[in-house]
Scaffold this motif. Structure first.
Motif, PDB file in Angstrom:
ATOM      1  N   THR A   4      41.561  36.502  21.130  1.00  7.95           N
ATOM      2  CA  THR A   4      41.304  36.801  22.652  1.00  7.95           C
ATOM      3  C   THR A   4      39.822  37.447  22.870  1.00  7.95           C
ATOM      4  O   THR A   4      39.385  37.299  23.981  1.00  7.95           O
ATOM      5  N   ILE A   5      39.131  38.014  21.920  1.00 10.25           N
ATOM      6  CA  ILE A   5      38.242  38.782  22.027  1.00 10.25           C
ATOM      7  C   ILE A   5      36.894  38.118  22.343  1.00 10.25           C
ATOM      8  O   ILE A   5      36.252  38.414  23.355  1.00 10.25           O
ATOM      9  N   ILE A   6      36.932  36.758  21.588  1.00 15.78           N
ATOM     10  CA  ILE A   6      35.676  35.901  22.202  1.00 15.78           C
ATOM     11  C   ILE A   6      35.910  35.390  23.634  1.00 15.78           C
ATOM     12  O   ILE A   6      34.893  35.444  24.323  1.00 15.78           O
ATOM     13  N   TYR A   7      37.366  35.052  24.043  1.00 13.28           N
ATOM     14  CA  TYR A   7      37.440  34.429  25.096  1.00 13.28           C
ATOM     15  C   TYR A   7      37.326  35.705  26.162  1.00 13.28           C
ATOM     16  O   TYR A   7      36.664  35.210  27.457  1.00 13.28           O
ATOM     17  N   LEU A   8      37.642  36.841  26.008  1.00 10.26           N
ATOM     18  CA  LEU A   8      37.567  37.819  26.833  1.00 10.26           C
ATOM     19  C   LEU A   8      35.939  38.201  27.257  1.00 10.26           C
ATOM     20  O   LEU A   8      35.669  38.340  28.264  1.00 10.26           O
ATOM     21  N   ALA A   9      35.404  38.127  26.388  1.00  8.17           N
ATOM     22  CA  ALA A   9      33.841  38.201  26.305  1.00  8.17           C
ATOM     23  C   ALA A   9      33.385  37.211  27.160  1.00  8.17           C
ATOM     24  O   ALA A   9      32.191  37.440  27.749  1.00  8.17           O
ATOM     25  N   ALA A  10      33.747  35.845  26.891  1.00  5.74           N
ATOM     26  CA  ALA A  10      33.319  34.981  27.674  1.00  5.74           C
ATOM     27  C   ALA A  10      33.553  34.945  29.261  1.00  5.74           C
ATOM     28  O   ALA A  10      32.874  34.615  29.994  1.00  5.74           O
ATOM     29  N   LEU A  11      34.920  35.501  29.430  1.00  5.71           N
ATOM     30  CA  LEU A  11      35.099  35.603  30.709  1.00  5.71           C
ATOM     31  C   LEU A  11      34.438  36.600  31.474  1.00  5.71           C
ATOM     32  O   LEU A  11      34.319  36.539  32.933  1.00  5.71           O
ATOM     33  N   THR A  12      34.015  37.604  31.074  1.00  8.46           N
ATOM     34  CA  THR A  12      33.103  38.806  31.558  1.00  8.46           C
ATOM     35  C   THR A  12      31.780  37.938  32.182  1.00  8.46           C
ATOM     36  O   THR A  12      31.185  38.592  32.979  1.00  8.46           O
ATOM     37  N   GLY A  13      31.295  37.010  31.562  1.00  2.00           N
ATOM     38  CA  GLY A  13      30.244  36.372  31.912  1.00  2.00           C
ATOM     39  C   GLY A  13      30.235  35.356  33.243  1.00  2.00           C
ATOM     40  O   GLY A  13      29.236  34.899  33.629  1.00  2.00           O
ATOM     41  N   ILE A  14      31.356  34.967  33.633  1.00  2.41           N
ATOM     42  CA  ILE A  14      31.518  34.204  34.849  1.00  2.41           C
ATOM     43  C   ILE A  14      31.245  35.216  36.004  1.00  2.41           C
ATOM     44  O   ILE A  14      31.960  36.178  36.337  1.00  2.41           O
ATOM     45  N   ASN A  15      30.627  34.782  36.919  1.00  2.00           N
ATOM     46  CA  ASN A  15      30.216  35.273  38.156  1.00  2.00           C
ATOM     47  C   ASN A  15      31.718  35.318  39.138  1.00  2.00           C
ATOM     48  O   ASN A  15      32.382  34.452  39.309  1.00  2.00           O
ATOM     49  N   LYS A  16      31.751  36.789  39.350  1.00  2.00           N
ATOM     50  CA  LYS A  16      33.111  37.192  40.042  1.00  2.00           C
ATOM     51  C   LYS A  16      33.002  36.563  41.556  1.00  2.00           C
ATOM     52  O   LYS A  16      33.855  36.761  42.177  1.00  2.00           O
ATOM     53  N   GLU A  17      31.764  36.567  41.921  1.00  2.00           N
ATOM     54  CA  GLU A  17      31.801  35.787  43.496  1.00  2.00           C
ATOM     55  C   GLU A  17      32.286  34.543  43.606  1.00  2.00           C
ATOM     56  O   GLU A  17      32.836  34.202  44.608  1.00  2.00           O
ATOM     57  N   LEU A  18      32.371  33.661  42.552  1.00  2.00           N
ATOM     58  CA  LEU A  18      33.101  32.474  42.655  1.00  2.00           C
ATOM     59  C   LEU A  18      34.498  32.728  42.627  1.00  2.00           C
ATOM     60  O   LEU A  18      35.375  32.006  43.482  1.00  2.00           O
ATOM     61  N   PHE A  19      35.174  33.810  42.111  1.00  2.38           N
ATOM     62  CA  PHE A  19      36.708  34.058  42.323  1.00  2.38           C
ATOM     63  C   PHE A  19      36.814  34.422  43.828  1.00  2.38           C
ATOM     64  O   PHE A  19      37.804  34.137  44.558  1.00  2.38           O
ATOM     65  N   GLU A  20      35.841  35.235  44.375  1.00  2.00           N
ATOM     66  CA  GLU A  20      36.089  35.883  45.703  1.00  2.00           C
ATOM     67  C   GLU A  20      35.907  34.727  46.605  1.00  2.00           C
ATOM     68  O   GLU A  20      36.772  34.592  47.730  1.00  2.00           O
ATOM     69  N   ALA A  21      34.931  33.769  46.496  1.00  2.00           N
ATOM     70  CA  ALA A  21      34.643  32.841  47.231  1.00  2.00           C
ATOM     71  C   ALA A  21      35.791  31.706  47.345  1.00  2.00           C
ATOM     72  O   ALA A  21      36.451  31.113  48.436  1.00  2.00           O
ATOM     73  N   ALA A  22      36.294  31.458  46.177  1.00  2.00           N
ATOM     74  CA  ALA A  22      37.626  30.611  46.175  1.00  2.00           C
ATOM     75  C   ALA A  22      38.668  31.259  46.806  1.00  2.00           C
ATOM     76  O   ALA A  22      39.786  30.518  47.483  1.00  2.00           O
ATOM     77  N   GLY A  23      39.102  32.667  46.859  1.00  2.00           N
ATOM     78  CA  GLY A  23      40.067  33.338  47.243  1.00  2.00           C
ATOM     79  C   GLY A  23      39.894  33.266  48.786  1.00  2.00           C
ATOM     80  O   GLY A  23      41.045  33.166  49.588  1.00  2.00           O
ATOM     81  N   ILE A  24      38.792  33.393  49.383  1.00  2.00           N
ATOM     82  CA  ILE A  24      38.564  33.389  50.810  1.00  2.00           C
ATOM     83  C   ILE A  24      38.825  31.857  51.359  1.00  2.00           C
ATOM     84  O   ILE A  24      39.446  31.745  52.215  1.00  2.00           O
ATOM     85  N   ASP A  25      38.788  30.885  50.634  1.00  2.00           N
ATOM     86  CA  ASP A  25      38.886  29.498  50.674  1.00  2.00           C
ATOM     87  C   ASP A  25      40.410  29.045  50.672  1.00  2.00           C
ATOM     88  O   ASP A  25      40.553  28.056  51.026  1.00  2.00           O
ATOM     89  N   GLY A  26      41.106  30.142  50.442  1.00  2.00           N
ATOM     90  CA  GLY A  26      42.403  29.847  50.280  1.00  2.00           C
ATOM     91  C   GLY A  26      43.298  29.729  48.958  1.00  2.00           C
ATOM     92  O   GLY A  26      44.146  28.990  48.677  1.00  2.00           O
ATOM     93  N   ALA A  27      42.244  29.506  47.715  1.00  2.00           N
ATOM     94  CA  ALA A  27      42.735  29.101  46.515  1.00  2.00           C
ATOM     95  C   ALA A  27      43.657  30.247  45.935  1.00  2.00           C
ATOM     96  O   ALA A  27      43.211  31.240  45.946  1.00  2.00           O
ATOM     97  N   GLY A  28      44.742  29.684  45.298  1.00  2.00           N
ATOM     98  CA  GLY A  28      45.695  30.656  44.699  1.00  2.00           C
ATOM     99  C   GLY A  28      45.172  31.015  43.239  1.00  2.00           C
ATOM    100  O   GLY A  28      44.165  30.406  42.854  1.00  2.00           O
ATOM    101  N   ARG A  29      46.052  31.933  42.772  1.00  2.00           N
ATOM    102  CA  ARG A  29      45.522  32.300  41.309  1.00  2.00           C
ATOM    103  C   ARG A  29      45.636  31.120  40.308  1.00  2.00           C
ATOM    104  O   ARG A  29      44.585  30.962  39.613  1.00  2.00           O
ATOM    105  N   LEU A  30      46.436  30.122  40.150  1.00  2.00           N
ATOM    106  CA  LEU A  30      46.327  29.097  39.358  1.00  2.00           C
ATOM    107  C   LEU A  30      45.320  28.189  39.650  1.00  2.00           C
ATOM    108  O   LEU A  30      44.541  27.653  38.884  1.00  2.00           O
ATOM    109  N   LYS A  31      44.879  27.987  41.027  1.00  2.00           N
ATOM    110  CA  LYS A  31      43.871  27.067  41.168  1.00  2.00           C
ATOM    111  C   LYS A  31      42.586  27.767  40.702  1.00  2.00           C
ATOM    112  O   LYS A  31      41.574  26.963  40.372  1.00  2.00           O
ATOM    113  N   ARG A  32      42.465  28.851  40.997  1.00 11.50           N
ATOM    114  CA  ARG A  32      41.197  29.718  40.488  1.00 11.50           C
ATOM    115  C   ARG A  32      41.140  29.798  38.852  1.00 11.50           C
ATOM    116  O   ARG A  32      39.732  29.433  38.566  1.00 11.50           O
TER     117      ARG A  32
END
Length: 300
Positions: free
Chosen positions: A177-205
């Protein structure tokens, strides 16, 4: 900037390469000298240089052995099943850990999941026999005390195969999981915030942002794992396996141990090792080429 001026400016970076380059030259490229043992009637007292050349005679002998094809089948089978079961496990765990909001619980979970990676396979083998042994295992003692029949986890081929795979997941998933967690930190968090504002649930995000963001990492790790399809660690099948399930537990690494260390047939053992290296390289190049054509992601 000239090459000399460039080297003078960044000589510290090149100096840092000295140790890893030395390591690879001594321990990776140096042993390649021993490959010629596969083409010689190797005599321990005469050494590699003075041993007699026999060409491909040892290859013909190995490829004529029934045990070689049995262990080759088992190696491919166990690695393929490991790929199906163990490869997705760290990805799923990493996503679950990433989605956790309680920081203390996330750190505690990571620590618990990482610990098995640092335990020797010899110790893990002892734990497996203490927990899943037919006569004295904790699980079977509990089942029999409740009136159920004992399950032959380590003596029945099908049950042993399931036990082998699950123990492998337990030992490796947390560390992976270490490698994947490191890769996850590189994903722009603004994308998750924008998707949440658009109504996307956790599974869709997860489906539309997390997984596409992890795609390059998944592809690289998959290619590396495919390169190991023909090779397998010695400790795990040797420690967990036994004579009752040898039809499944006997793999190329244990075959090399028997003919090389126990029988002293170093030429045959080198042939098998060379075969694994060549086929492994073909697997890596093939997987890399296919991935580049289909997904435009590769490691070369």
């Amino acid at each position: 900037m000239s090459a000399i001026a460039y080297l003078r400016r960044y000589w510290q970076l090149y100096a840092l390469l000295v140790l890893p380059l030395t390591y690879f030259i001594i321990f990776k490229y140096g042993p390649m000298y021993g490959i010629q043992i596969a083409f010689k009637d190797f005599n321990f007292f005469q050494g590699i240089h003075r041993s007699e050349w026999i060409g491909f005679e040892a290859f013909r002998e190995v490829f004529g052995m029934r045990d070689f094809y049995l262990t080759l089948r088992n190696t491919l089978m166990l690695n393929f099943l490991d790929l199906l079961v163990s490869f997705p496990a760290p990805l799923i765990l990493a996503i679950l850990l990433y989605e956790l909001k309680a920081v203390w619980f996330k750190k505690l979970s990571q620590t618990i999941l990482y610990i098995p990676h640092f335990i020797s396979w010899v110790i893990i083998g002892g734990i497996v026999y203490q927990v899943f042994g037919t006569e004295s295992g904790m699980v079977n003692n509990l089942l029999m005390s409740l009136g159920f029949e004992a399950v032959p986890f380590l003596t029945d081929k099908s049950d042993w195969l399931i036990t082998y795979l699950l123990v492998g997941v337990w030992q490796s998933a947390g560390w992976g999981t270490i490698i994947y967690l490191a890769a996850l930190t590189g994903i722009n968090k603004e994308l998750f915030e924008a998707a949440g504002i658009d109504g996307a649930g956790r599974l869709k995000r997860i489906w539309h942002i997390t997984l596409p963001g992890l795609k390059p990492t998944i592809v690289v790790l998959l290619i590396i794992n495919l390169g190991h399809m023909i090779s397998i660690g010695f400790e795990r099948p040797y420690v967990i396996g036994n004579l009752a399930v040898r039809e499944y537990s006997d793999v190329l690494s244990t075959f090399v141990y028997r003919i090389g260390i126990e029988s002293g047939q170093y030429t045959l053992a080198t042939v098998v090792g060379l075969f694994q290296a060549v086929v492994g390289l073909i697997f890596v190049l093939g997987a890399n080429y296919t991935s580049k054509k289909l997904t435009d992601e590769s490691i070369l």
